[in-house]
Write a protein that holds these residues in place. Sequence first.
Motif, PDB file in Angstrom:
ATOM      1  N   SER A  42       0.807  -1.210   0.000  1.00 18.57           N
ATOM      2  CA  SER A  42       0.000   0.000   0.000  1.00 18.57           C
ATOM      3  C   SER A  42       0.849   1.272   0.000  1.00 18.57           C
ATOM      4  O   SER A  42       0.565   2.225  -0.732  1.00 18.57           O
ATOM      5  N   HIS A  43       1.877   1.289   0.817  1.00 25.80           N
ATOM      6  CA  HIS A  43       2.712   2.489   0.951  1.00 25.80           C
ATOM      7  C   HIS A  43       3.360   2.860  -0.386  1.00 25.80           C
ATOM      8  O   HIS A  43       3.299   4.021  -0.821  1.00 25.80           O
ATOM      9  N   ASP A  44       3.970   1.897  -1.041  1.00 24.09           N
ATOM     10  CA  ASP A  44       4.623   2.159  -2.318  1.00 24.09           C
ATOM     11  C   ASP A  44       3.606   2.501  -3.405  1.00 24.09           C
ATOM     12  O   ASP A  44       3.881   3.322  -4.285  1.00 24.09           O
ATOM     13  N   ALA A  45       2.426   1.888  -3.335  1.00 23.22           N
ATOM     14  CA  ALA A  45       1.369   2.205  -4.309  1.00 23.22           C
ATOM     15  C   ALA A  45       0.952   3.670  -4.165  1.00 23.22           C
ATOM     16  O   ALA A  45       0.767   4.374  -5.164  1.00 23.22           O
ATOM     17  N   MET A  46       0.836   4.130  -2.937  1.00 26.68           N
ATOM     18  CA  MET A  46       0.469   5.534  -2.704  1.00 26.68           C
ATOM     19  C   MET A  46       1.584   6.475  -3.189  1.00 26.68           C
ATOM     20  O   MET A  46       1.292   7.540  -3.733  1.00 26.68           O
ATOM     21  N   ASP A  47       2.842   6.073  -2.994  1.00 23.04           N
ATOM     22  CA  ASP A  47       3.957   6.881  -3.503  1.00 23.04           C
ATOM     23  C   ASP A  47       3.877   7.012  -5.018  1.00 23.04           C
ATOM     24  O   ASP A  47       4.081   8.098  -5.572  1.00 23.04           O
ATOM     25  N   ALA A  48       3.588   5.906  -5.684  1.00 22.79           N
ATOM     26  CA  ALA A  48       3.483   5.928  -7.141  1.00 22.79           C
ATOM     27  C   ALA A  48       2.320   6.812  -7.583  1.00 22.79           C
ATOM     28  O   ALA A  48       2.436   7.558  -8.563  1.00 22.79           O
ATOM     29  N   MET A  49       1.217   6.751  -6.851  1.00 18.27           N
ATOM     30  CA  MET A  49       0.068   7.594  -7.194  1.00 18.27           C
ATOM     31  C   MET A  49       0.407   9.072  -7.000  1.00 18.27           C
ATOM     32  O   MET A  49      -0.003   9.922  -7.790  1.00 18.27           O
ATOM     33  N   GLU A  50       1.166   9.376  -5.967  1.00 20.27           N
ATOM     34  CA  GLU A  50       1.588  10.775  -5.762  1.00 20.27           C
ATOM     35  C   GLU A  50       2.434  11.253  -6.939  1.00 20.27           C
ATOM     36  O   GLU A  50       2.237  12.361  -7.436  1.00 20.27           O
ATOM     37  N   ASP A  51       3.372  10.416  -7.357  1.00 19.24           N
ATOM     38  CA  ASP A  51       4.201  10.771  -8.514  1.00 19.24           C
ATOM     39  C   ASP A  51       3.343  10.978  -9.757  1.00 19.24           C
ATOM     40  O   ASP A  51       3.581  11.899 -10.543  1.00 19.24           O
ATOM     41  N   MET A  52       2.343  10.097  -9.924  1.00 20.81           N
ATOM     42  CA  MET A  52       1.453  10.220 -11.081  1.00 20.81           C
ATOM     43  C   MET A  52       0.709  11.552 -11.044  1.00 20.81           C
ATOM     44  O   MET A  52       0.622  12.249 -12.057  1.00 20.81           O
ATOM     45  N   ILE A  53       0.207  11.932  -9.895  1.00 22.78           N
ATOM     46  CA  ILE A  53      -0.561  13.170  -9.776  1.00 22.78           C
ATOM     47  C   ILE A  53       0.312  14.378 -10.118  1.00 22.78           C
ATOM     48  O   ILE A  53      -0.108  15.281 -10.848  1.00 22.78           O
ATOM     49  N   VAL A  54       1.539  14.385  -9.623  1.00 21.22           N
ATOM     50  CA  VAL A  54       2.457  15.487  -9.933  1.00 21.22           C
ATOM     51  C   VAL A  54       2.718  15.545 -11.432  1.00 21.22           C
ATOM     52  O   VAL A  54       2.663  16.617 -12.050  1.00 21.22           O
TER      53      VAL A  54
END
Length: 183
Positions: A42-54
């Motif tokens: 979950s943690h890494d998935a959220m990091d990837a989603m943050e990168d995607m949003i940026v």
Amino acid sequence: MVLTDARLVKQAKKGNKEALLQLIMSEKDIYYRLAYTYMGNSHDAMDAMEDMIVTLYEKIGQLKREEAFRSWSKTILVNSCKSLLKKRNKLVLLEDYTAAERLGTANTPAADSYSSSEQQMDLQEMLQQINAEQREAIQLKYLHDLDHRTIADITGVPVGTVKSRIFQGLKKLRLHLGGDPRA
């Protein structure tokens, strides 16, 4: 009033952050499952989603066809996942992806969790019999219900290659299970 995706994309391209947020939030569960498949937790998935949003915020102006937003955003997410994995020098781990999530049975009684865990382990063991490209294509097709075009966009290969990877991967899985590979 609900705006269509195309109108939201047009507004987002003009700098409307709220429109971009609406587009992202309408697909948040799909984005999360996709990121989780690649990242394995979950943690890494959220990091990837943050990168995607940026990245979406920075590059939304470069999107040429508004109707391609969903496919384009998923491609950016997969690229973010792969980039994070490469940076962290990790293997793609899928152990935490639960069978219950795939089957939509997350609210089943606790007694079924053992059975789900067994199914998950069986699936992961089975998927280890095929190469990474075939595994990725099969997971995107059957776990995320994406069409061949979207998978091709996400993985950066022609549609024919996607179809071939799925076909060859399924053939190997049938052989591994002792079935007829022509079926």
